[in-house]
Design an enzyme around this catalytic site. Structure first.
Site, PDB file in Angstrom:
ATOM      1  N   SER A 129      -8.124  -5.909  -9.005  1.00 20.57           N
ATOM      2  CA  SER A 129      -7.956  -4.650  -8.292  1.00 20.57           C
ATOM      3  C   SER A 129      -6.515  -4.153  -8.323  1.00 20.57           C
ATOM      4  CB  SER A 129      -8.392  -4.830  -6.829  1.00 20.57           C
ATOM      5  OG  SER A 129      -8.012  -3.722  -6.035  1.00 20.57           O
ATOM      6  N   GLU A 131      -5.154  -2.887  -5.929  1.00 27.55           N
ATOM      7  CA  GLU A 131      -4.579  -3.216  -4.626  1.00 27.55           C
ATOM      8  C   GLU A 131      -3.637  -4.412  -4.715  1.00 27.55           C
ATOM      9  OE1 GLU A 131      -4.832  -1.931  -1.438  1.00 27.55           O
ATOM     10  OE2 GLU A 131      -5.940  -0.182  -2.168  1.00 27.55           O
ATOM     11  N   TYR A 153      -7.438  -8.713   1.602  1.00 28.67           N
ATOM     12  CA  TYR A 153      -8.274  -8.463   0.421  1.00 28.67           C
ATOM     13  C   TYR A 153      -7.439  -8.559  -0.854  1.00 28.67           C
ATOM     14  CZ  TYR A 153     -10.590  -5.676  -3.187  1.00 28.67           C
ATOM     15  OH  TYR A 153     -11.119  -5.227  -4.383  1.00 28.67           O
TER      16      TYR A 153
END
Length: 328
Positions: A129, A131, A153
């Site tokens: 990801s 992120e 996460y």
């Protein structure tokens, strides 16, 4: 005989699009779903019921349970494994960091270790990801940009990324990380900001909702169309060797811009309906993400096709039509 693919997270947005993509290529597709009282089938299309017998199957299993993963891998013996399963809600990961780590991080290690112990020649795709970049060190972000995760996460995804690299380097597994930047569609979960907006627009236009409460609308993201991104996943596993690739559009837009396009498509002014609520702010915000997919374009011959505004309109229109159909 066609190839076999095993997909975790098959009931989600990416899992459903990848299932359709692989079935169209003649794959035998197997999906892992968690056992529940009323099994959830998510976005798996109704057309799956018409697939050839044995071409598509669902199996009970869990990334938190190594035994179930080993059993399924030994039974199915897939050619390709796509790990899309995770606790993927960034905001919720602050509330359940332990569970997020167990599934999103350690679950990947369980799957890789099972493949390794069984001696399967399966090729492995890990859903990484954007992120992971978090508090970015450079713009745009590439495969060489250092990670600085800003949520439980994202931290879990960083572990998953490196364990996939480790099994590639340690045991020669054909393991690839797809560092996907935000990718959306009408199948995106309503807990994600894009679908939160488009479902609200549909309801406000229909007179069923008055206000939409938002957090940080100045955050900027690189948004692409999920249906196109699953092809990149597949292309990674067709390469001679495993590798890591950024998948992105190379454009960044703010949540504010998303609101403007979405409400305008429905003939509304977003400022008349949107209010800021501090409860929707994250404890640590990621302000701006934008990816450079030059490596994927060169080596995979992949590039995005759907533009930002067209993607937003596509999603809004789908929610408007779904709401109208539900009201009949």
């Amino acid at each position: 005989m066609g190839k076999k693919a095993l997909i975790t997270g098959i009931t989600g947005q990416d899992g459903s699009y990848l299932t359709e993509f692989l079935l169209a290529k003649g794959y035998e597709v197997h999906g892992i779903v968690r056992r529940t009282a009323a099994p959830y089938r998510g976005h798996l299309p109704q057309t799956l019921a018409t697939t050839s017998p044995g071409q598509f199957s669902l199996h009970h299993g869990d990334l938190a349970d190594a035994g179930s993963l080993t059993r399924l891998l030994e039974k199915i013996r897939p050619d390709e494994v796509y790990n899309l399963g995770a606790q993927s809600d960034v905001r919720i990961s602050f509330d359940i960091p332990g569970y997020t780590a167990d599934v999103t991080a350690t679950g990947v290690a369980r799957m890789l270790e099972a493949i390794h112990q069984l001696g399967l020649p399966a090729r492995f795709y890990q859903a990484s990801s954007s992120e992971m970049f978090g508090q970015v060190r450079e713009t745009p972000q590439t495969e060489l940009t250092p990670f600085h995760p800003r949520s439980p996460y994202a931290v879990a995804k960083v572990y998953a990324y490196w364990i996939a690299v480790n099994y590639r380097e340690s045991y020669g597994l054909h393991s690839s990380n797809g560092i996907l930047f935000n990718h959306e569609s009408p199948r995106r979960g309503e807990n994600f900001v894009t679908r939160k907006i488009t479902t609200a627009v549909a309801r406000i236009q229909a007179g069923r909702q008055k206000k939409l409460y938002m957090g940080n609308i100045d955050a900027q993201r690189d948004w692409g169309y999920a249906k196109e991104y699953v092809e990149a996943m597949w292309l990674m596993l067709q390469q001679p060797h495993g590798d890591d690739y950024v998948i992105a559009t190379g454009e960044t837009h703010s949540v504010r811009e998303f609101l403007e396009v979405a409400f305008k498509h429905a003939g509304l002014n977003w400022q008349d309906h949107v209010e800021i609520d501090p409860q929707f702010y994250r404890p640590a915000e990621v302000e701006r993400l934008i990816g450079n997919a030059a490596k994927a374009q060169k080596q995979l011959h992949w590039s995005p096709k759907t533009k930002f505004a067209d993607l937003v309109k596509l999603m809004v229109q789908a929610d408007i039509e779904a709401l109208a159909a539900a009201g009949k």
